[in-house]
Design a protein around this motif. Structure first.
Motif: not given
Length: 342
Positions: A184-204
């Motif tokens: 997952a790219d972190e996705t600057r500047p609001l970090l949707q990859g770090a905050r959201l994609t990583a969160w979804e993947m870890l939960r699953e």
């Protein structure tokens, strides 16, 4: 998101993730408009669905019993909602669909028309989840077992009514028993990859590795990624793709390293009224999203900043577009027209 029987729309506030799970209760269309504008709800399919419910809320609060006055008020609300974010075409698509539903209904009773709107919003919500599952089914066939999949921004359940587009393909591949992992790219500047994609993947419990955006090229050069899959906010008639800023760079890098670059999106994201990506309106957001982090300045006071929320990837860099009706390959001008109009 979910519609509550008390007559309000409940939204997970994505600006608080991953540190807090907080829900917003929107009781008026202005609440929904504000949530879309500040990215509490985001992702093209999700904001389309949220806007449909927002229009329903606005209609419920209109104080009139006259059909023509009611229709005029609903159109004004739709115009306000549509203006919140200009790039993602699903927003306008959902609102146009809601208005069209009212126009083909002969009922003169305003309360009945309010029910019509709620039923249509529910249908848009349900159809989006079904559509995403179909996208996943078609797309997972493109992902070999053992693949390391790079994605950008967040095109998962959070960006849709549920399941996801790009992440929906990844979910479907895992459900098919494939041993895959996500980068997952972190996705600057609001970090949707770090905050959201990583969160979804870890939960699953899907293996995920987080990288900064500027690591992607080296990752490809060292042969640590097998394919790229992203979502889209608008796709034009020739197959040009608007998506989160940074997507174009990934596509160029993928081409240079001979890696497949896939786009997963519903047909509602395809805008056949625009000939190419040059015609797509690109949203520019507040400069503080770049100059500040968590409310604190990380740049010299007074520095200029440019903050486009999206970029456009030209069609020649896109290996295929994955939709609910199947996988579309070049030539996009012909093949998109066939799948949309036939």
């Amino acid at each position: 998101m979910r519609w509550l029987e008390e007559g309000c729309l409940e939204l997970l506030d994505q600006t608080k993730l991953p540190l807090k799970v907080t829900y917003l209760k929107c009781r008026d269309y202005l609440d929904v408009a504000a949530a879309i504008k500040r990215l509490a709800v985001r992702g093209a399919p999700a904001i389309g669905t949220a806007a449909a419910y927002g229009l329903t809320l606005g209609a419920m609060n209109l104080k009139t019993r006259q059909k023509e006055e009611f229709l005029s008020g609903v159109k004004a609300i739709a115009s306000e909602l549509s203006a919140t974010r200009p790039t993602a075409v699903n927003l306008r698509w959902a609102l146009d669909r809601m208005i069209k539903k009212l126009h083909i209904d002969d009922n003169e009773d305003v309360n009945s028309l309010r029910t019509v709107l709620l039923e249509e919003a529910n249908l848009i919500y349900q159809e989006d989840i079904e559509t995403n599952r179909k996208i996943g089914k078609h797309g997972q066939a493109l992902i070999p077992n053992g693949s390391r999949v790079l994605t950008h921004c967040n095109a998962g359940a959070l960006a849709t009514a549920g399941y996801g587009t790009a992440l929906g393909v990844i979910r479907a591949a895992r459900e098919a028993g494939k041993n895959i992992s996500v980068i997952a790219d972190e996705t600057r500047p609001l970090l949707q990859g770090a905050r959201l994609t990583a969160w979804e993947m870890l939960r699953e419990h899907i293996p995920v590795t987080l990288i900064t955006d500027n690591m992607a090229g080296y990752l490809m050069a060292t042969q640590k990624v097998d394919l790229i899959i992203v979502g889209a906010d608008r796709i034009t008639a020739n197959g040009d793709v608007a998506n989160k800023i940074g997507t174009y760079s990934l596509a160029v890098l993928a081409k240079a390293h001979n890696l497949p670059f896939y786009v997963a999106a519903p047909l509602s994201t395809i805008d056949m009224s625009l000939a190419s990506g040059a015609e797509i309106p690109i949203e520019e957001r507040d400069h503080t999203e770049i100059t500040h982090l968590d409310g604190k300045s990380v740049a010299p006071p007074g520095v200029k900043a440019w903050n486009p929320a999206f970029d456009v990837t030209p069609n020649h860099l896109v290996t295929a577009i994955i939709t609910e009706r199947g996988v579309i390959y070049p030539a996009y001008l012909d093949n998109l027209d066939k799948i949309i109009n036939h």
